[in-house]
Design a protein around this motif. Structure first.
Motif, PDB file in Angstrom:
ATOM      1  N   MET A   1      -6.901  -4.492 -13.963  1.00 58.30           N
ATOM      2  CA  MET A   1      -7.728  -4.621 -15.165  1.00 58.30           C
ATOM      3  C   MET A   1      -9.192  -4.404 -14.790  1.00 58.30           C
ATOM      4  N   LEU A   2      -9.869  -3.594 -15.592  1.00 60.21           N
ATOM      5  CA  LEU A   2     -11.296  -3.357 -15.400  1.00 60.21           C
ATOM      6  C   LEU A   2     -12.047  -4.003 -16.559  1.00 60.21           C
ATOM      7  N   ALA A   3     -12.943  -4.920 -16.241  1.00 62.24           N
ATOM      8  CA  ALA A   3     -13.676  -5.643 -17.264  1.00 62.24           C
ATOM      9  C   ALA A   3     -14.603  -4.693 -18.028  1.00 62.24           C
ATOM     10  N   PRO A   4     -14.877  -4.967 -19.314  1.00 62.95           N
ATOM     11  CA  PRO A   4     -15.781  -4.108 -20.106  1.00 62.95           C
ATOM     12  C   PRO A   4     -17.133  -3.905 -19.439  1.00 62.95           C
ATOM     13  N   ASP A   5     -17.699  -4.953 -18.833  1.00 62.22           N
ATOM     14  CA  ASP A   5     -19.003  -4.814 -18.188  1.00 62.22           C
ATOM     15  C   ASP A   5     -18.928  -3.880 -16.983  1.00 62.22           C
ATOM     16  N   GLU A  88      -6.378  -4.894  -7.996  1.00 65.34           N
ATOM     17  CA  GLU A  88      -6.626  -6.189  -7.362  1.00 65.34           C
ATOM     18  C   GLU A  88      -6.511  -7.317  -8.384  1.00 65.34           C
ATOM     19  N   ALA A  89      -7.120  -7.123  -9.557  1.00 70.04           N
ATOM     20  CA  ALA A  89      -7.033  -8.129 -10.613  1.00 70.04           C
ATOM     21  C   ALA A  89      -5.605  -8.258 -11.125  1.00 70.04           C
ATOM     22  N   GLU A  90      -4.932  -7.115 -11.247  1.00 70.19           N
ATOM     23  CA  GLU A  90      -3.556  -7.124 -11.748  1.00 70.19           C
ATOM     24  C   GLU A  90      -2.605  -7.780 -10.743  1.00 70.19           C
ATOM     25  N   ASP A  91      -2.767  -7.421  -9.465  1.00 68.46           N
ATOM     26  CA  ASP A  91      -1.869  -7.954  -8.437  1.00 68.46           C
ATOM     27  C   ASP A  91      -2.060  -9.458  -8.236  1.00 68.46           C
ATOM     28  N   ARG A 209       2.309   0.115 -12.098  1.00 65.46           N
ATOM     29  CA  ARG A 209       2.574  -1.152 -11.416  1.00 65.46           C
ATOM     30  C   ARG A 209       3.502  -2.037 -12.258  1.00 65.46           C
ATOM     31  N   MET A 210       3.315  -2.062 -13.562  1.00 68.74           N
ATOM     32  CA  MET A 210       4.189  -2.837 -14.436  1.00 68.74           C
ATOM     33  C   MET A 210       5.623  -2.322 -14.367  1.00 68.74           C
ATOM     34  N   HIS A 273     -12.377  -1.032 -23.560  1.00 69.53           N
ATOM     35  CA  HIS A 273     -11.256  -1.969 -23.534  1.00 69.53           C
ATOM     36  C   HIS A 273     -10.235  -1.537 -22.481  1.00 69.53           C
ATOM     37  N   THR A 274      -9.524  -2.487 -21.963  1.00 68.63           N
ATOM     38  CA  THR A 274      -8.356  -2.192 -21.146  1.00 68.63           C
ATOM     39  C   THR A 274      -7.334  -3.301 -21.395  1.00 68.63           C
ATOM     40  N   PHE A 275      -6.361  -3.444 -20.516  1.00 71.42           N
ATOM     41  CA  PHE A 275      -5.313  -4.450 -20.739  1.00 71.42           C
ATOM     42  C   PHE A 275      -4.860  -4.999 -19.397  1.00 71.42           C
ATOM     43  N   PHE A 276      -4.107  -6.097 -19.436  1.00 70.05           N
ATOM     44  CA  PHE A 276      -3.571  -6.677 -18.204  1.00 70.05           C
ATOM     45  C   PHE A 276      -2.209  -7.297 -18.498  1.00 70.05           C
TER      46      PHE A 276
END
Length: 507
Positions: A1-5, A88-91, A209-210, A273-276
């Motif tokens: 996941m990549l944050a909006p900022d 990294e955030a997803e894992d 990855r999902m 936007h993105t998702f996780f």
């Protein structure tokens, strides 16, 4: 996941690179326009225009060759960094739920997706920059034609026509042309291509990855100021592969609800936007509640007696940052063309002050990357500040002089300016002037002394006459060098010089 900022700032280094390319091109074009001479014979003009246009085209091609290698290396670095950040955030989510994912560098399918994303992003931007040479040279040619027509028709003098041409290109010169015919700057095209490419590549890696981990539920990120079409689906949970009812909760289909996979939808054009991944069966709570989503667009920042959302405030700040860049670019372009830079220096000072006042009032912080212009350093900053302060003194003096005219205190018409260079030849042949000299006990030597000692003058008759003032007297000279009036300072002239001294203008 990549944050909006993260997504908002991801292209910054690459944008700075292409801003430099834009600024280099602009100064080269402005320098050439500044050399445009009043070539009245059409054949001479057409030949010069053709030579200059071809030179611009070749120079742009050479410059782009220098920047392209740096750009491709930065896109690859950015893609690798973003991919690592996204996974990294997803894992970490998988690890928290006792599912350990294999490292990115050990997954051939994920590496293939990453490389494909790099090739697509670099390729799409390369296709756009391939249009830059023709786009820029076309805009340059049109600017030359307009300037030449303005001068040859007598609508504007040479200096004014050159300045208008340079300012127009500094403000809105296009650099790339899309297949649709839409034209844009390199900076905007770069941000759009890179932001979209990075977000889409990260999303594809997360999808892969999902699939590896057998996960099917996602939650979409949220941010303030989302487009209305995006606000309806941000911050909510969905199911990949069709709508389902699960554990007493209804989940809409991920793609159909968010438009994922389309340009206008999630992870599409300029979307932050993105998702996780989420695991409802393991009790993971939603990151966003209805109350927190509503709070994103709360009008809780006061400015100038009104309340605004954080997004609205950010857009107001961006507009002020763009104004600073606009006047810096104008200044550099005018300087390259050897045109008058005074107005740009004054406007830059005002734009900087407006930005500083705004951020102070709203608790924001100036993003120097959004106001920087390649080639505008401390030296240029000092020059513009000095010129702005000097012009502000002249503006204040002109305001007071106009008030004195309206009150009948002085009769001198025109606008107070810094004394320009006198015409190369000064003519004293007018009988009227000779008679005035005799009446006032003055001669040609007095006129020359007044001009030499003059630091201020009045621009009169729409700039066709200059009246030089000094403590020795005044002398009015036309563009043709003919002296139209001369004499010692009368009561009004002395009042004028008092205003000059009052405002700290050299005299």
């Amino acid at each position: 996941m990549l944050a909006p900022d993260y997504l908002d700032h991801a292209p910054d280094r690459l944008i700075l690179l292409w801003q430099q390319a834009e600024d280099d091109i602009l100064r080269d074009v402005a320098r050439r326009i500044g050399k445009m001479d009043a070539l009245t014979p059409t054949a001479n003009w057409q030949l010069w225009r053709y030579q200059q246009t071809e030179a611009v085209r070749k120079d742009v091609v050479k410059l782009l060759a220098r920047y392209t290698g740096k750009s491709e290396a930065e896109i690859r670095r950015l893609m690798q960094e973003a991919a690592a950040a996204a996974l990294e955030a997803e894992d970490e989510i998988y690890f928290n739920y006792k599912n350990e994912a294999p490292p990115l560098e050990e997954s051939v399918p994920l590496q293939n997706l990453l490389n494909a994303g790099y090739r697509q992003t670099a390729g799409s931007f390369s296709n756009l920059t391939a249009t830059t040479a023709n786009t820029v040279s076309g805009a340059f040619e049109q600017a030359l034609d307009r300037a030449w027509l303005q001068v040859s028709s007598g609508a504007f003098d040479y200096k004014t026509a050159v300045k208008r041409a340079v300012d127009g290109l500094a403000d809105s010169m296009p650099y790339v042309t899309y297949p649709s015919g839409h034209r844009d700057t390199l900076e905007v095209a770069c941000r759009r291509a890179v932001l979209t490419g990075v977000n889409q590549t990260g999303a594809k890696l997360q999808e892969a990855r999902m699939d590896e981990m057998g996960a099917s539920f996602v939650e979409v990120t949220a941010h303030g100021g989302a487009r209305p079409s995006h606000a309806v689906w941000q911050g909510r949970r969905y199911h990949r592969g069709g709508a389902v009812d699960y554990l007493g909760q209804h989940y809409e289909d991920f793609e159909s609800a968010t438009g994922y996979g389309t340009g206008a939808g999630l992870c599409g054009w300029n979307c932050r936007h993105t998702f996780f991944v989420v695991f409802p069966e393991l009790g993971s709570p939603p990151a966003w509640t209805q109350e927190s989503l509503e709070a994103l667009n709360a009008r809780d920042i006061e400015y100038d007696g009104r309340l605004y959302t954080r997004y609205e405030i950010s857009q107001m700040q961006r507009a002020r940052e763009r104004a600073v860049r606009k006047w810096k670019r104008r200044y550099l372009a005018e300087d390259a063309a050897e045109a008058d830079t005074t107005a740009s220096a004054v406007n830059l000072r005002q734009a900087r002050q407006s930005l500083a006042d705004f951020t102070r009032a709203t608790g924001g912080r100036v993003d120097s990357a959004r106001t920087s212009v390649h080639g505008f350093g401390r030296s240029e900053g000092s020059k513009t500040s000095y010129a702005a302060r000097k012009q502000e003194r002249f503006n204040a003096a002109n305001t007071e002089l106009q008030q004195m005219r309206e009150a009948g205190t002085i009769k001198a018409k025109g606008r107070l300016i810094e004394s320009p260079s006198a015409p190369n030849e000064i003519n004293f042949a007018s009988d009227h002037v000779l008679q005035r000299w005799a009446e006032r006990g003055m001669g040609p030597m007095d006129a020359e002394r007044i001009i030499r000692s003059s630091k201020v003058a009045m621009s009169q008759r729409n700039g066709t006459q200059t009246c030089y003032y000094s403590e020795l007297g005044f002398v009015a000279i036309g563009q043709d060098g003919n002296v139209s009036s001369i004499g010692p300072l009368d009561k009004g002239g002395k009042k004028l010089m008092e205003v000059v001294k009052k405002h700290g203008i050299p005299h």
